[in-house]
Structures are given as C-alpha cells and as structure tokens.
Design a protein around this motif. Structure first.
Motif, PDB file in Angstrom:
ATOM      1  N   GLN A 167       0.790  -1.507   0.044  1.00  0.00           N
ATOM      2  CA  GLN A 167      -0.429  -0.083  -0.054  1.00  0.00           C
ATOM      3  C   GLN A 167       0.767   1.337   0.062  1.00  0.00           C
ATOM      4  O   GLN A 167       1.210   1.310   0.865  1.00  0.00           O
ATOM      5  N   LEU A 168       0.846   2.093  -0.911  1.00  0.00           N
ATOM      6  CA  LEU A 168       1.377   2.757  -0.898  1.00  0.00           C
ATOM      7  C   LEU A 168       0.815   4.484  -1.430  1.00  0.00           C
ATOM      8  O   LEU A 168       0.222   4.236  -2.677  1.00  0.00           O
ATOM      9  N   GLY A 169       0.380   4.962  -0.481  1.00  0.00           N
ATOM     10  CA  GLY A 169      -0.218   6.516   0.015  1.00  0.00           C
ATOM     11  C   GLY A 169      -1.904   5.548  -0.174  1.00  0.00           C
ATOM     12  O   GLY A 169      -2.247   5.025   0.304  1.00  0.00           O
ATOM     13  N   SER A 170      -2.160   6.096  -1.304  1.00  0.00           N
ATOM     14  CA  SER A 170      -3.881   5.714  -1.693  1.00  0.00           C
ATOM     15  C   SER A 170      -3.603   4.519  -3.226  1.00  0.00           C
ATOM     16  O   SER A 170      -5.088   4.229  -2.992  1.00  0.00           O
ATOM     17  N   VAL A 171      -2.685   3.601  -3.349  1.00  0.00           N
ATOM     18  CA  VAL A 171      -3.095   3.208  -3.937  1.00  0.00           C
ATOM     19  C   VAL A 171      -1.627   1.922  -3.564  1.00  0.00           C
ATOM     20  O   VAL A 171      -0.785   1.983  -2.815  1.00  0.00           O
TER      21      VAL A 171
ATOM     22  N   GLY B 151      -2.628  14.632  -1.515  1.00  0.00           N
ATOM     23  CA  GLY B 151      -2.998  14.114  -0.397  1.00  0.00           C
ATOM     24  C   GLY B 151      -1.443  13.303  -0.243  1.00  0.00           C
ATOM     25  O   GLY B 151       0.241  13.965  -0.268  1.00  0.00           O
ATOM     26  N   CYS B 152      -1.672  12.503   0.467  1.00  0.00           N
ATOM     27  CA  CYS B 152      -0.886  11.252   0.208  1.00  0.00           C
ATOM     28  C   CYS B 152       0.231  10.780  -0.654  1.00  0.00           C
ATOM     29  O   CYS B 152       1.306   9.840   0.202  1.00  0.00           O
ATOM     30  N   ASP B 153      -0.472  11.183  -1.598  1.00  0.00           N
ATOM     31  CA  ASP B 153       0.181  10.484  -3.101  1.00  0.00           C
ATOM     32  C   ASP B 153       1.657  11.217  -3.362  1.00  0.00           C
ATOM     33  O   ASP B 153       1.440  11.713  -4.327  1.00  0.00           O
TER      34      ASP B 153
ATOM     35  N   SER C  24       3.805  12.496   6.178  1.00  0.00           N
ATOM     36  CA  SER C  24       3.049  11.145   5.972  1.00  0.00           C
ATOM     37  C   SER C  24       3.431  11.050   4.556  1.00  0.00           C
ATOM     38  O   SER C  24       1.799  10.862   3.801  1.00  0.00           O
ATOM     39  N   LEU C  25       4.081  11.372   3.901  1.00  0.00           N
ATOM     40  CA  LEU C  25       4.029  10.885   2.651  1.00  0.00           C
ATOM     41  C   LEU C  25       3.694   9.402   2.233  1.00  0.00           C
ATOM     42  O   LEU C  25       4.125   8.571   3.273  1.00  0.00           O
ATOM     43  N   SER C  26       3.762   9.106   0.653  1.00  0.00           N
ATOM     44  CA  SER C  26       4.364   7.679   0.458  1.00  0.00           C
ATOM     45  C   SER C  26       4.762   7.379   0.178  1.00  0.00           C
ATOM     46  O   SER C  26       5.256   6.052   1.229  1.00  0.00           O
ATOM     47  N   TYR C  27       6.210   7.683  -0.001  1.00  0.00           N
ATOM     48  CA  TYR C  27       7.650   7.268   0.194  1.00  0.00           C
ATOM     49  C   TYR C  27       8.569   8.242   0.526  1.00  0.00           C
ATOM     50  O   TYR C  27       9.062   9.904  -0.424  1.00  0.00           O
ATOM     51  N   VAL C  28       9.444   7.903   0.505  1.00  0.00           N
ATOM     52  CA  VAL C  28      11.558   8.653   0.471  1.00  0.00           C
ATOM     53  C   VAL C  28      12.195   7.896  -0.250  1.00  0.00           C
ATOM     54  O   VAL C  28      12.168   6.634   0.471  1.00  0.00           O
ATOM     55  N   CYS C  29      12.609   7.931  -1.495  1.00  0.00           N
ATOM     56  CA  CYS C  29      13.857   7.506  -1.905  1.00  0.00           C
ATOM     57  C   CYS C  29      15.007   7.787  -1.571  1.00  0.00           C
ATOM     58  O   CYS C  29      15.000   9.454  -2.055  1.00  0.00           O
ATOM     59  N   LEU C  30      15.748   7.116  -1.081  1.00  0.00           N
ATOM     60  CA  LEU C  30      16.896   7.643  -0.751  1.00  0.00           C
ATOM     61  C   LEU C  30      17.836   7.529  -1.504  1.00  0.00           C
ATOM     62  O   LEU C  30      18.117   5.775  -2.189  1.00  0.00           O
ATOM     63  N   VAL C  31      18.965   7.338  -2.266  1.00  0.00           N
ATOM     64  CA  VAL C  31      19.795   7.473  -3.079  1.00  0.00           C
ATOM     65  C   VAL C  31      21.654   7.267  -2.125  1.00  0.00           C
ATOM     66  O   VAL C  31      21.885   7.676  -1.699  1.00  0.00           O
TER      67      VAL C  31
ATOM     68  N   ALA D 264      10.980  -0.383   1.998  1.00  0.00           N
ATOM     69  CA  ALA D 264       9.634  -1.060   1.750  1.00  0.00           C
ATOM     70  C   ALA D 264      10.128  -1.493   0.691  1.00  0.00           C
ATOM     71  O   ALA D 264       8.901  -2.028   0.097  1.00  0.00           O
ATOM     72  N   GLY D 265      11.043  -1.034  -0.641  1.00  0.00           N
ATOM     73  CA  GLY D 265      10.454  -1.210  -2.177  1.00  0.00           C
ATOM     74  C   GLY D 265      12.048  -0.892  -2.452  1.00  0.00           C
ATOM     75  O   GLY D 265      12.882  -0.122  -1.686  1.00  0.00           O
ATOM     76  N   VAL D 266      12.599  -0.891  -3.686  1.00  0.00           N
ATOM     77  CA  VAL D 266      13.768  -0.621  -4.166  1.00  0.00           C
ATOM     78  C   VAL D 266      13.582  -0.180  -5.614  1.00  0.00           C
ATOM     79  O   VAL D 266      12.611  -0.548  -6.434  1.00  0.00           O
ATOM     80  N   PHE D 267      14.360   0.490  -6.207  1.00  0.00           N
ATOM     81  CA  PHE D 267      14.565   1.830  -7.796  1.00  0.00           C
ATOM     82  C   PHE D 267      15.541   1.540  -8.139  1.00  0.00           C
ATOM     83  O   PHE D 267      16.722   0.733  -8.000  1.00  0.00           O
ATOM     84  N   LEU D 268      15.569   0.263  -9.445  1.00  0.00           N
ATOM     85  CA  LEU D 268      16.498   0.378 -10.699  1.00  0.00           C
ATOM     86  C   LEU D 268      16.426   0.905 -11.063  1.00  0.00           C
ATOM     87  O   LEU D 268      15.332   1.581 -11.966  1.00  0.00           O
TER      88      LEU D 268
END
Length: 378
Positions: free
Chosen positions: A10-14, A223-225, A261-268, A324-328
C-alpha cells in the motif's frame, strides 16, 4: 513462499503490485518538450515487464535550458494531454506511475532554446555557479553559468504546485519531488550552493524550508500520494557538504518529512564515481550509509532505496524489512522485462548501449530505447 519483492504494498492511496520500482531515468525522446508515441511504447514495455511503480523521467515544471534537449514538460495542456495517454496505458497494464517533478535551478543555460523561449534568467537560491558542465548542443559546448538569485522562492513553489495540478489532470497516481542530484531543491539544502541570509538560507532549518514548503504545496494537491527523492551523499552536479553538516541537514529534513505522511522517501546511496577527484576534478560526494544513517528519522514513512541495487540485494533488503521497496535504473533501460526476468530467475544479459541512453542527434530515437531484447513475456 512468494518472493518478498513480488508482494503488493500500500503506497499512499494506491496498491502497487510489487516492490520493484523503475527509477526516474532521463531519456530525451520527447518531441521538443511534448511526450509522444515512442515514449508511450517505452513506458508500456516496462509496465508489461513487471514494474510495480514507474517514476517518470524528470518532468520539467517550467521551460528551462537543460543540458539535454527533448526533455518533457508538464506546464501546458498539450503536454498534459499526451502524458494522459501514457498514464492511462501504464495503469491499464497493471502498474502505477508517478511524475517526477523537476526544476534544474543553476544547472540550466541561458542560451539553450527553451530558456530563451522562457524569457527568464536561470534561477537558483544564490548567484553561485556549479563547477563544470557541458552543453553539447549549444555552440562552443559551454559550461555552467552564474545564475540569478531568485528573490522570492515562493514563485518557484507555486510552479511546483501547478505542475502537480497538471500531473493530476494527466492521470499520474502521485508525484515525486526531485530533491536530489544537485538540482533546485538540493541547491537550497546544500550550504555550498545556498549562501542566502534570509529565511531561505543559513541555518539547517532555513535551508530545508524550500523542500518542506514545496512538499506541503504538493500535498495540497495530491494528499498522501506525494514522495521525495534525496541524495544525501551528494557528488553529482557539484554537490556535497562536510559529513557532519550533511548528516545534520538531512537528519533535520527527514524528521520534518516524517511528520508529513508521504507515500515514500527515496534515498540514493553513495556512488564511488562521484567521490573520485580524478573523475573530472569537481566531484565531492560524502561517503556514508544513507539507510543506516537516516532510516531512524523516518518512523513509519516507507523507504525506497536507489543506486546500484542488485536483484539479490533487493530481495534481502525488502525481505528483512529494512526498506519497503527498491528502485532500479540502468537494468530497466536494458531489460524492458526486468521484473519478469527477476521473478523467473532469468539472466540479465542485455548489453547496455551507453551511447544511446540520452539520445544522439541524427540517430533513430528508437535505438537503445525500445529495441532491447525481451526474454520473458508471461
């Protein structure tokens, strides 16, 4: 037991179908600044290939003289209409898609065609040029120039907010604020590029204000997205403070972000190439473990990690609950079916054509873009 990488989240509202994200990737295939059918094919391929969340290439919130021509924008109705074709198709194929909202700040050039068309200077927090740069499509291949200090940063925040309004109209599931890689938001954060003496510079709290106020403006729309991408280790585009100042700055920022309350933070993560003074003589990356250093400040805010993540490492990071997840990134360029390959335990054997990553004048734009081999189709 299913792989933790391929479980929904569950990422924000989606709800995204898996934890394998496609990072924002500059590709320079738009028609001037307008998305096109070739871009739709590119994103469709990656949605079919198993990307749970696609973050668009950097989407310009206003006309800017980028280092790369043919970067798409989202400031007018034509762009919104063409992005809508892409978002609708990606979503129909089972993926979710965020728009990465992008302003280059001082990493623009006044002689670039889009900057000329904009009719405004190259704006930045302070009148300090980044070292280096090379605008290959401008006569003489000039480097970066000294920007004009923006007198009222709220003007730029309003542009980000309008871009979010347009992104929503275009059908994006959310927006990611580009706060990394030495672009505008990062320039406000970093004391080497922000020498202001008003309430937008100086202290950690003041330097973080632009990022936080921009996020709040985006939340008013989505909103949260809403998400943000940050690269605390710096390096790229002449970014980087001493280690203690870096940790102090990003720790404060992330504590405040956690309240939003962001949907995520991406850390590089740290990339060694930006730490090597022999690379081009100007990189100043600050080596430290971003996950270990900053995760404690994010509470329940989902973390996605980015930069040189291998599929095996992605499995471990998600499986252990550290992220929670990864970005490639590059793996998605070279393997349109990356998610399906990883799930089927197929080799990642397509050879990168680095010369085509950002497009080359006179070259077929499909080359190195939509012509990589697909090995797994179902």
């Amino acid at each position: 037991m299913p792989s933790p990488l391929f479980t929904p989240f569950q990422l924000g509202s989606v709800t995204i179908p898996n934890r394998l994200g496609m990072s924002s990737l500059t590709r320079n295939r738009s028609s001037a600044t307008v998305p096109n059918e070739l871009m739709k094919q590119y994103y469709d391929q990656r949605a079919c290939g198993g990307a749970g969340l696609i973050v668009s290439e950097g989407v310009l919130i206003t006309r800017q003289g980028t280092e790369w021509p043919n970067a798409p924008g989202i400031w007018d109705k034509v762009q919104v209409r063409e992005w809508k074709k892409i978002t609708s198709s990606v979503q129909a194929l089972g993926s979710k898609i965020y728009a990465q909202l992008w302003h280059l700040g001082r990493i623009s050039h006044p002689e670039a065609p889009e900057q000329i068309a904009a009719g405004v200077p190259v704006y930045a927090p302070s009148a300090i040029s980044a070292r280096g740069g090379r605008f290959r499509f401008i006569e003489g291949c000039p480097g970066y120039v000294t920007p004009t200090e923006i007198q009222d940063p709220t003007i730029l925040i309003a542009q980000f907010k309008q871009a979010a309004v347009n992104a929503k109209e275009a059908g994006f599931d959310g927006v990611e604020l580009h706060g990394a890689s030495g672009f505008l938001v990062h320039q406000f954060l970093d004391s080497t590029s922000n020498k202001r003496t008003d309430n937008w510079g100086g202290s950690v709290q003041n330097r973080a204000r632009f990022a936080l106020e921009t996020l709040k403006a985006l939340i008013e729309v989505y909103g949260c997205d809403v998400a943000i991408k940050l690269s605390p280790t710096g390096g790229y585009n002449d970014m980087g403070m001493p280690l203690k100042e870096t940790i102090d700055t990003f720790s404060y920022l992330l504590r405040e972000i956690n309240r939003l309350s962001l949907s995520y933070v991406c850390l590089v993560r740290f990339n060694a190439i930006y730490h090597d003074p022999e690379y081009d003589g100007k990189k100043r990356a600050i080596r430290h473990d971003v996950l270990e250093t900053y995760a404690p400040f994010l509470g329940n805010t989902p973390i996605f990690i980015n930069s040189e993540v291998t599929p095996a490492e992605a499995e471990e990071l998600v499986g252990s609950g550290r992220v929670a997840g990864v970005f490639l990134g590059i793996d998605w360029i070279t393997h349109p079916d990356l998610g399906r390959r990883i799930q089927a335990e197929k080799a990642l054997d397509n050879v990168p054509d680095y010369g085509s990553f950002y497009g080359t004048p006179g070259m077929d734009p499909a080359v190195g873009y939509i012509d990589y081999k697909v090995a797994v189709t179902d």
